[in-house]
Write a protein that holds these residues in place. Structure first.
Motif, PDB file in Angstrom:
ATOM      1  N   GLN A  28      -8.191  -1.424   0.549  1.00 58.98           N
ATOM      2  CA  GLN A  28      -7.835  -1.977  -0.768  1.00 58.98           C
ATOM      3  C   GLN A  28      -9.030  -2.756  -1.292  1.00 58.98           C
ATOM      4  O   GLN A  28      -9.648  -3.528  -0.553  1.00 58.98           O
ATOM      5  N   ILE A  65      -5.806   1.814   5.724  1.00 58.35           N
ATOM      6  CA  ILE A  65      -5.522   1.562   4.291  1.00 58.35           C
ATOM      7  C   ILE A  65      -6.574   0.584   3.783  1.00 58.35           C
ATOM      8  O   ILE A  65      -6.749  -0.509   4.327  1.00 58.35           O
ATOM      9  N   SER A 124       0.837  -1.218   0.000  1.00 56.18           N
ATOM     10  CA  SER A 124       0.000   0.000   0.000  1.00 56.18           C
ATOM     11  C   SER A 124       0.857   1.246   0.000  1.00 56.18           C
ATOM     12  O   SER A 124       0.553   2.220  -0.711  1.00 56.18           O
ATOM     13  N   VAL A 179      -6.479   2.076  -2.005  1.00 57.28           N
ATOM     14  CA  VAL A 179      -5.780   1.424  -3.136  1.00 57.28           C
ATOM     15  C   VAL A 179      -6.794   0.618  -3.925  1.00 57.28           C
ATOM     16  O   VAL A 179      -7.519  -0.201  -3.359  1.00 57.28           O
TER      17      VAL A 179
END
Lengths: 367, 397
Positions: A278, A276, A208, A308
């Motif tokens: 994703q 984070i 990431s 992400v």
């Protein structure tokens, strides 16, 4: 591209590093190293350091060149003093082995706080890295022992943690075996599962940090997070499934105690955090993410978020440092008690020995 | 007694009266007597009795002309006659058969001594009886030629020369004059090269012989009969005689001819770039010698794919006798895969004529072997093996 150094020191650190290497092959098969290549998201150099050669031989997915045996040592027997001496005796050789792997932006030093080699080598290695690499971010991944493993392990953990904090480590990611042993019935499986979890989260983090994000976080943010609070934190992780398909539930899942490597009440104990996320674009609703992060920020203060885009259901990694660590005090109190118990046992044993020897004082052998 | 005399007298008188009548009756009887014809043979110097007649053969004047000479006479009479008789023509002697004489005819003249004759006469003369005349007892002075024809060989090959020898010998006791061989037309089976037509002496003394030799070359094949040779001659009295030899046969065989048979032992398929040995055997199965044998070998098609070592199939042999064998080998190099026809031609001379024998054979050249193909399955396994080993070594501590 980030230049990442991953050091696994001691038996525990070696095994976490081996798990990282195994996951980098992209499969869980034991034969994956024969047919696949390691795919790290960044330039990652791994090195397993140990004084016990047998521990190095146990590794399956770490290349031989990435295993370093400190010469003339066969383990230090959980004795940090012997470990430190071993490091100083071989410091240049060890550091040369690291330095020949090039320059690095971030280093993860993975070790157990309770063992002999890892607990003694890790603070010294971090110190040497800080001296030799300018601007390097060093994060220690410290595995705390089962509390019932033994008094030496407890005192090693206590002193090792202190040593690491004293050498200006940028942050410590705590992994508590005691907390995670609930994952499996037997110790061996639990160890393996813990190692896999740690490896998965660290690789996720590296990937990431080195990806183009919809919402940007970077190594600097990560360093800021790690230097917050007590500079001790942990990682949380959650992968959405059919039962919890929403992004909000995934974010919340990542900070719930069940998804953490160390027991903590994030809303109450966290100092800084990085979330984070994703997943496929259809899952990533920025507004929903923002609301969730704002909810965290109101309680924690600074929360960095990174998004992400990657095919698949949402995966959320939470990195946070703690402003208070209640279990740490408990650990240290247990360690202090263990030290006292050890000391009294030793005194008692010495006294018994002295009393025994008193019987033959002033006597000579007669043949 | 007187009666007896009278009776006798009367009988005599009657008999005298009846005598002319009896004579007339016998004449009538002769006139109406039955005629018979008898054939007989006799030789010169022999005679034949027919009743009171005597017929003697004095000479055979000419056998060819059918003329003989006889002497005839009748016992107790004045009749005597010398006659030259022509064959197949009646001759009446002493009035002929109609007048109680003889009618003779020469039916066949066997040779200069023997004649067959037919006589017609009154049956009461009885059968002809042969006898030897005094003349036959005495030696005769006559020429007699014997002629023979001989060949120097009875079997010849077509194209070979044969010599014919005609020998004439006078075995008589008189000189043969005007001796001449009868000319015969040339035989088409031969080509006459010398001494033909044959000539011999004009005169041959008793015991003398002469010969004529001529040469000819057989031009055809098969059995040929050379007709008898005739000779004519005359004696001192210009009497013409003749004689003939016997026919002779000659077997003309075909010409001697060489017959070359070429056998080629070809190598198995030649590897690409490899070499194969071609074994050539030339055998003369004919009955003539093959001379100046020249063998030439040539690759007929796509010749650059099969290289014969320079001139290796070409050979020259001075001669190969009947039954003889010449063997040699040549090396061929396969330059390209395929099947190549090789032509082998032998020209040679046999009995003056050029002959040739030709044969062809094929030599196969294998396509280039891509040996590395066999390694193809191994290569991936090898690569995998090396890969695995490297990985093993990489992770083996």
């Amino acid at each position: 591209m980030l230049n990442v150094l991953m050091l696994g020191i001691g038996q525990c650190g070696n095994r976490i590093l081996d798990a990282v290497n195994r996951q980098s092959f992209g499969g869980s098969s034991k034969l994956s190293k024969y047919y696949s290549r390691q795919k790290f998201p960044s330039r990652v150099e791994t090195l397993a350091i140990n004084t016990a050669v047998n521990d190095l031989k146990e590794l399956k997915f770490t290349a031989a060149k990435d295993r370093f045996h400190v010469p003339n040592l066969h383990g230090v027997g959980a004795n940090r003093s012997l470990g430190k001496q071993g490091f100083w005796d071989n410091r240049e050789m060890i550091m040369e082995e690291i330095e020949k792997r090039g320059d690095f932006d971030v280093a993860f030093v993975m070790t157990s706080a309770s063992g002999g080699t890892g607990s003694s080598f890790a603070p010294l290695v971090i110190h040497e890295l800080k001296n030799r690499y300018k601007n390097i971010t060093i994060v220690a991944v410290i595995v705390l022992p089962f509390r019932e493993e033994g008094s030496i392990y407890l005192q090693n953990a206590a002193f090792s943690m202190r040593d690491i904090m004293e050498v200006d480590c940028d942050g410590i990611i705590l992994v508590d075996n005691q907390y995670l042993k609930r994952l499996s019935g037997d110790i061996k499986t639990a160890y393996d599962r813990i190692n896999e979890m740690v490896a998965e989260r660290i690789l996720f983090l590296i990937e990431s940090l080195d990806s183009e994000m919809l919402s940007v976080t970077d190594l600097g943010d990560f360093k800021t997070v790690m230097r917050g609070g007590l500079r001790m934190g942990t990682l949380g992780f959650f992968e959405a499934d059919k039962k919890t398909p929403t992004l909000t539930s995934a974010i919340e899942g990542s900070i719930k105690p069940g998804g953490l490597l160390y027991p903590a009440e994030v809303y109450e104990d966290a100092a800084r955090a990085m979330i984070i996320i994703q997943g496929s674009r259809e899952y990533l609703d920025v507004d929903e993410i923002t609301k969730a992060v704002e909810k965290l920020s109101t309680k924690m203060g600074q929360v960095f978020k990174g998004i992400v885009i990657k095919k698949g259901r949402p995966k959320v990694l939470s990195v946070f440092t703690l402003a208070q660590v209640p279990d740490l005090e408990l650990l240290y109190s247990q360690a202090a008690q263990a030290i006292q118990d050890e000391k009294s046992r030793k005194t008692k044993a010495k006294k018994q020995l002295d009393d025994a020897f008193a019987y033959i004082e002033d006597l000579e052998e007669v043949y | 007694m007187g009666l007896i005399y009278i009776t006798v007298f009367a009988l005599l008188a009657v008999s005298m009266m009846l005598a002319p009548m009896a004579s007339a009756a016998s004449e009538d009887e002769a006139e109406y007597s039955e005629m018979i014809t008898r054939d007989f043979s006799f030789r010169v110097g022999e005679g034949v009795r027919i009743g009171d007649y005597r017929v003697e053969l004095t000479n055979v004047v000419s056998v060819m002309d059918g003329l003989i000479e006889v002497k005839a006479w009748k016992r107790a009479s004045q009749f005597e006659d010398w006659r030259v008789m022509e064959s197949r023509r009646d001759v009446n002697l002493d009035g002929g058969q109609d007048r109680g004489g003889l009618t003779l005819m020469v039916t066949e003249i066997f040779d200069r001594d023997t004649v067959r004759m037919r006589a017609t006469y009154r049956s009461d003369y009885g059968y002809p009886e042969k006898y030897i005349t005094e003349r036959a007892m005495a030696p005769r002075s006559l020429p007699k030629l014997e002629v023979s024809t001989s060949l120097d060989k009875s079997i010849v090959r077509s194209g070979e020369e044969v010599k014919v020898t005609i020998t004439v010998r006078n075995v008589g006791n008189d000189t043969a004059r005007d001796v001449a061989l009868q000319e015969l037309p040339p035989l088409p089976q031969f080509r006459y090269i010398a001494g033909y037509p044959p000539k011999i002496k004009n005169q041959l003394q008793p015991g003398e012989s002469d010969m004529a030799i001529y040469s000819m070359v057989a031009v055809t094949e098969g059995e040929v009969t050379i007709p008898a040779t005739g000779v004519r001659y005359a004696d001192s009295k210009a009497t013409i005689y003749s004689d003939r030899s016997k026919d002779v046969s000659i077997d003309i065989k075909p010409k001697r001819r060489p017959d070359l048979v070429m056998e080629v032992q070809t190598p198995g398929p030649i590897d690409h770039g490899g070499q194969g040995i071609i074994n050539v055997s030339i055998r003369n199965d004919g009955d003539g010698t093959a001379q100046r044998v020249e063998v030439r070998g040539q690759v007929r098609s796509g010749g650059d794919g099969l290289r014969l070592e320079a001139g290796s199939l070409d050979r020259i042999f001075f001669e190969i006798p009947p039954g003889g064998v010449e063997v040699y080998s040549a090396a061929a190099v396969g330059a390209r895969g395929g099947s190549y026809a090789v032509n082998l031609k032998a020209t040679y001379q046999g009995e003056g004529e050029m002959m040739q024998e030709e044969t062809a054979f094929e030599v196969s050249v294998l396509e280039r072997k891509h040996k590395y193909l066999y390694y193809l399955p191994v290569v991936p396994a090898l690569i995998i093996g090396v890969w695995l080993y490297r990985r093993y070594k990489e992770y083996k501590y």
